[in-house]
Design an enzyme around this catalytic site. Sequence first.
Site, PDB file in Angstrom:
ATOM      1  N   GLY A   1       0.853  -1.248  -0.163  1.00  0.00           N
ATOM      2  CA  GLY A   1      -0.013  -0.088  -0.074  1.00  0.00           C
ATOM      3  C   GLY A   1       0.878   1.182  -0.082  1.00  0.00           C
ATOM      4  O   GLY A   1       0.452   2.243  -0.762  1.00  0.00           O
TER       5      GLY A   1
ATOM      6  N   GLN B   1      -7.719  -0.565   3.725  1.00  0.00           N
ATOM      7  CA  GLN B   1      -8.498  -1.232   4.921  1.00  0.00           C
ATOM      8  C   GLN B   1      -9.730  -1.634   4.472  1.00  0.00           C
ATOM      9  O   GLN B   1     -10.346  -2.623   4.987  1.00  0.00           O
ATOM     10  CB  GLN B   1      -8.402  -0.324   5.965  1.00  0.00           C
ATOM     11  CG  GLN B   1      -7.185   0.266   6.842  1.00  0.00           C
ATOM     12  CD  GLN B   1      -6.788  -0.983   7.457  1.00  0.00           C
ATOM     13  OE1 GLN B   1      -7.552  -1.893   7.875  1.00  0.00           O
ATOM     14  NE2 GLN B   1      -5.441  -0.837   7.814  1.00  0.00           N
TER      15      GLN B   1
ATOM     16  N   SER C   1      -3.977  -3.531  -1.034  1.00  0.00           N
ATOM     17  CA  SER C   1      -2.653  -4.393  -0.101  1.00  0.00           C
ATOM     18  C   SER C   1      -3.164  -5.655   0.171  1.00  0.00           C
ATOM     19  O   SER C   1      -4.213  -5.818   0.515  1.00  0.00           O
ATOM     20  CB  SER C   1      -2.275  -3.479   1.192  1.00  0.00           C
ATOM     21  OG  SER C   1      -1.550  -4.304   1.991  1.00  0.00           O
TER      22      SER C   1
ATOM     23  N   THR D   1      12.148  -7.363 -10.526  1.00  0.00           N
ATOM     24  CA  THR D   1      11.715  -8.631 -10.814  1.00  0.00           C
ATOM     25  C   THR D   1      10.368  -8.996 -10.133  1.00  0.00           C
ATOM     26  O   THR D   1      10.208  -8.617  -8.937  1.00  0.00           O
ATOM     27  CB  THR D   1      13.020  -9.710 -10.331  1.00  0.00           C
ATOM     28  OG1 THR D   1      14.141  -9.187 -10.841  1.00  0.00           O
ATOM     29  CG2 THR D   1      12.740 -11.115 -10.507  1.00  0.00           C
TER      30      THR D   1
ATOM     31  N   CYS E   1       3.501   7.563  22.609  1.00  0.00           N
ATOM     32  CA  CYS E   1       4.433   6.714  23.081  1.00  0.00           C
ATOM     33  C   CYS E   1       4.528   5.361  22.327  1.00  0.00           C
ATOM     34  O   CYS E   1       5.527   4.778  22.180  1.00  0.00           O
ATOM     35  CB  CYS E   1       4.073   6.319  24.499  1.00  0.00           C
ATOM     36  SG  CYS E   1       5.341   7.326  25.706  1.00  0.00           S
TER      37      CYS E   1
END
Lengths: 152, 382
Positions: free
Chosen positions: B68, B167, B187, B225, B316
């Site tokens: 993606g 998604q 994806s 490739t 975090c």
Amino acid sequence: MIKSKTAANGFAAGTPWVYTDIVKEHFLNPRNFLMGDETKYQADGKGIVGNPICGDQMLMMIQVEAKKNPKTGKKESIIKDVKWKTYGCASAIASTSALSELAKGKTLDSALKISAEEIESYLGGLPKHKFHCSVLGHEALASAIQDYRNHH
Amino acid sequence: MVYLDYSATTPLLPCAKKAMLKAMDLPGNASSLHTPGHLAMNAIEDARDNIANLINADPQEIVFTSGGSESNNTVTNIFAGEKVLVSAIEHPSLLESAKVRCKATTIPVQKSGEIDFATYQNLLSKTSPKLVSIMLGNNEIGTIENVKKLAKLAHQSGALFHTDATQALGKILVDVKSLDVDYLTLSSHKIGGPIGIGALYVKKGSPFTPLIIGGHQEKSRRAGTYQTINICGFGAAAQYALQKNTPQIFAQKIRPLRDLLAKEILAKVPFASINTPLKNSLPNILNCSFEAAEGESIQLYLDLEGKIVTSTGSACASGDGKPSHVLMATHHDAEVAHASVRFSFGLESTKSDVQNVIKYLPDIVKRLQGISTLKTKGDQND
């Protein structure tokens, strides 16, 4: 608990996302934290640092007692008890827990000398990008000691 | 383990694994003009057919990429130096590459994550972009954008339209003809295929510049490739999605589980809020925030104590010290972003997964709120 050097997410130990077993242990069983209303705790000194906008904040509270040093005979200010609260990540919780253990029983002067590196080594290391979390606990303790000195 | 992080990646489907194992016995470079090469190319073209069928495209309109992120980068590269409009909640591979390569203007979103049509119209006429890029289903909060209408308005203003369907694929119907888009990102590893392979749908006649140059592969649209093994795995996963009609499974089996979790969280976890617009979202994503409790800590307690794996939008966890740009765009509140957890379901999810979350989550959040320096609304009312 994960005992091996490879964490649940499959990353090998040493990569930035991995916490040591000691960090995890302190995170799962934090020492000296204060649950609920902090105004009920009789603190002699209080320090709060950090900013919730940045995602972490720490409050350190200390009780101080004067004790005679048996060697010098001089009176010293000793940290009798430490309590803390935090809005923060696992690293913040573990490093504040570790710091509270390190600070207890120390004189104010030697408690001020506890470095971020010392907390980190006590925990067996912290992920690099989490280092600031342990600095924050250290700053909160320094600020609590300053607060005590301002009033005593 | 309770796996509720399907939006991060999905387990490999057995049929995809089987197709990949079979492809491992195809020794040839698919570009070679000998028999092993032809055999490999045949397998690739079968996979391409399956992927094209899944989105109602012509096989020639499918260009294989590494995933993606490369598909999104390919699109922004086509429009390098041009004016483009991108939504504020795009994946970073679109948002950041558009800012670097193009003259990008960001379209703000509403609290639900949806684009406001009046604002959008206004930006279209003010900036006269060459390209608009708005994702079909958001990866963090699940919002579905009305791509059909947004594309129509873009076309009316003379712009081409790209949508990132990474998604959405397999969760809701993705039909390039009905959506009428010019480019669409796909994806493999979000639909049970392998990681490291994706595709870009390029509508016949649309402008194209290859991102990776120096080879004639993919009709000179993507050098390198052929990844025969990965392509075959992707093709098998696409065929599975089409044959099993996975959007229907998600609608009938997974959405009720997701909605049950939302209901249980609101009933049992103190000071919880739901960031996902439940009525207009992908059926498998639930994003919540918990006042005064930090997301990474919640996530790690769920992992260590309950063996429940999730994601968070807290700074975090992001690696760059910034909280989720999606929740900042929808809520403009760093505390909501830091305190967020994303639960994302997949085909294998069950009711016991929901029950497990509800077994552990309320206590974890209460403990974190108890030691937090921040007040919940309840404390403030005391």
